[in-house]
Each structure stands twice: as structure tokens, then as C-alpha cells.
Design a protein around this motif. Sequence first.
Motif, mmCIF file in Angstrom:
data_model
loop_
_atom_site.group_PDB
_atom_site.id
_atom_site.type_symbol
_atom_site.label_atom_id
_atom_site.label_comp_id
_atom_site.label_asym_id
_atom_site.label_seq_id
_atom_site.Cartn_x
_atom_site.Cartn_y
_atom_site.Cartn_z
ATOM 1 N N MET A 26 0.837 -1.198 0.000
ATOM 2 C CA MET A 26 0.000 0.000 0.000
ATOM 3 C C MET A 26 0.875 1.252 0.000
ATOM 4 S SD MET A 26 -2.495 -1.109 3.166
ATOM 5 C CE MET A 26 -1.057 -1.036 4.261
ATOM 6 N N ILE A 28 -0.101 4.901 1.445
ATOM 7 C CA ILE A 28 -1.155 5.673 2.106
ATOM 8 C C ILE A 28 -0.620 7.059 2.434
ATOM 9 C CG2 ILE A 28 -2.746 5.785 4.045
ATOM 10 C CD1 ILE A 28 -2.609 2.750 4.228
ATOM 11 N N VAL A 51 -9.711 6.761 -2.597
ATOM 12 C CA VAL A 51 -9.265 5.365 -2.607
ATOM 13 C C VAL A 51 -9.179 4.894 -4.051
ATOM 14 C CG1 VAL A 51 -9.733 3.009 -1.847
ATOM 15 C CG2 VAL A 51 -10.362 4.941 -0.377
ATOM 16 N N ASP A 78 -6.657 12.689 2.378
ATOM 17 C CA ASP A 78 -5.888 11.452 2.357
ATOM 18 C C ASP A 78 -6.075 10.708 1.034
ATOM 19 O OD1 ASP A 78 -5.424 12.190 4.950
ATOM 20 O OD2 ASP A 78 -6.583 10.575 5.861
ATOM 21 N N ILE A 80 -5.397 6.611 -0.633
ATOM 22 C CA ILE A 80 -4.993 5.218 -0.454
ATOM 23 C C ILE A 80 -4.823 4.589 -1.825
ATOM 24 C CG2 ILE A 80 -5.645 2.962 0.481
ATOM 25 C CD1 ILE A 80 -7.478 4.523 2.430
ATOM 26 N N ALA A 113 -6.675 1.239 6.964
ATOM 27 C CA ALA A 113 -6.380 2.667 6.877
ATOM 28 C C ALA A 113 -7.330 3.510 7.723
ATOM 29 C CB ALA A 113 -6.444 3.123 5.417
ATOM 30 N N THR A 115 -10.288 4.404 7.265
ATOM 31 C CA THR A 115 -10.937 5.410 6.437
ATOM 32 C C THR A 115 -12.430 5.431 6.729
ATOM 33 O OG1 THR A 115 -9.288 5.026 4.718
ATOM 34 C CG2 THR A 115 -11.280 6.201 4.078
#
Length: 278
Positions: A26, A28, A51, A78, A80, A113, A115
Motif C-alpha cells: 500500500m 497511504i 481510494v 488522504d 490510499i 487505513a 478510512t
Amino acid sequence: MSTKPAETEITRIAVGTGDEARSIAMRIFHAGKRPDVHLEHGQASELPALVWLGGYRSDMTGTKAVEVERHAREAGTDCIRFDYSGHGSSDGDYRSGTISRWVEESLAVIDHAATMRMILIGSSMGAWVALRLIEELRGRGQADRLCGLVLIAPAPDFTAELIEPNLTDAERTSLAERGYFEEPSEYSPEPNVFTRALIEDGRNNLVMRGPIETGCPVHILQGMRDPDVPYTHALKLMEHMPADDVVMTLIRDGDHRLSREEDIVKLRQAIDAMLTKA
């Protein structure tokens, strides 16, 4: 527009147990940890995370994936990105993959994460994964985590809708005798391999069996010169979303990748519209 990947550290999580265990890579990005974003240290962005859900045999360093993270950085939220098993930096062989397996990994990543609010951005097969993720979240009573859905050249149900009806006699024989068939890839010197397991599992993950309710705004970007997923497939998907707020952008000269600079501009605009509504 630069295609250089953003410098986000690769981290990993383990998904599955025993012989089914695999390590998922990943990247992130947390906006709260960036000095020039005006959030308190460690504080999560109030905006939903972006995402990225990639396509079959693609990875998180592709042009669109990188641009999604770059846009998240600019917006102060953010992002991902990750690779399914058998893809990119994750463990395994993509020929061992199925939709069920990749959905399981995707769900594990967004849970890891932490989220709480997100916009799913699914490209090609990633759109199928996104729609299955929505079903899983709704089943948990967590539909409110989803704030928007951006689908690029969406290919939900592609095994049943686009592959099976068009199999040649030779491909059917190969599936029966070898458990897979190959076809040339426009994007790699190695052929695409489609397995019997992928096709059979696909039948258990179909999303266009009836009305699809995402409960969030949806924006579809589709090229009309897409040789892999015809734009009529995107129109069919839209017909299955009668209750959703769906916008479709048909790009007359667009191909399957939709990675040109002008395509990325449209992608960024679609994401901005979702962030504005969130």
C-alpha cells in the motif's frame, strides 16, 4: 503533467491465513502529516479520502493512480493506493486471483487505513471491485462511509458480459483442458491470462443483476474508442442505477486507459465535484 510517482512509503498488511495468506503493498498518504496542509499534527482531513482501485494487471504506480494521489495532496485530503495480490509490489501471481479475493483485499486495506469517509475511484475492473465493496459496506451497515464514486472505463461483470459471450471454440477448449486461456495484451509483451477460476468466481460476484444502489453521487468517465470495454457497457451500467445521482462523461476520442493529459483533467474535475458535495 508529471508521471513520476509521489514519494509515499510502501507499507504492507497481511490478508488471509495459511495457504491463502498474502502480503498486500500500500501507499497511504495522510494529509494531516504534511507540513504545508493546515491541519493539526496527526489530525485526519475533514474531506473524504480518495481510494484508488486499479484494473486487471495494473498497479498503483500507473499514471491515473499517481495523479489521484497528487490531487489528494493538493486538496488536503488522504489517499490510499494499493496493489491487489499478483499485481505490482504485492505478493502472488495474478493468475491465482479472483474478484472475491481482490474484494477481500480491498476491504482489508480500507479497514486498515481507518478510512471513515471515502470516495472510491475504480478503473476498469476496479469499478467492479468498487461496486462489490459498496455491497459489503452496506451489508455491514456502513454505507455512510461512502461519499462518492468515480468510475473510469468501468468493467463490472466483465467475465460474464464481455468474455464468456465472445469465447472462441479454441478458448473454450483451453479453459476446459488447461483451466485458462491467453490473449495478446496491448499494454504488455506478456499475454493476458484468464482462468476458469476467475470466470466461475465472477458469476458469484455479478452486480448488474438488478438495480444498483450506491447511495452516493456517481461520475462515469468512458471513452467511445475503448477497444476493451465498449461504451455501451457503461450505458448499460448506468441503466442499473435508477436511484443514484449519476453523471456520465463520454469522451469521443478516448481509449480504455484515459490517461492523456486532457483525460486526467476530466478525472480531477470529477473528483472535485465529489469533494464539493461531501
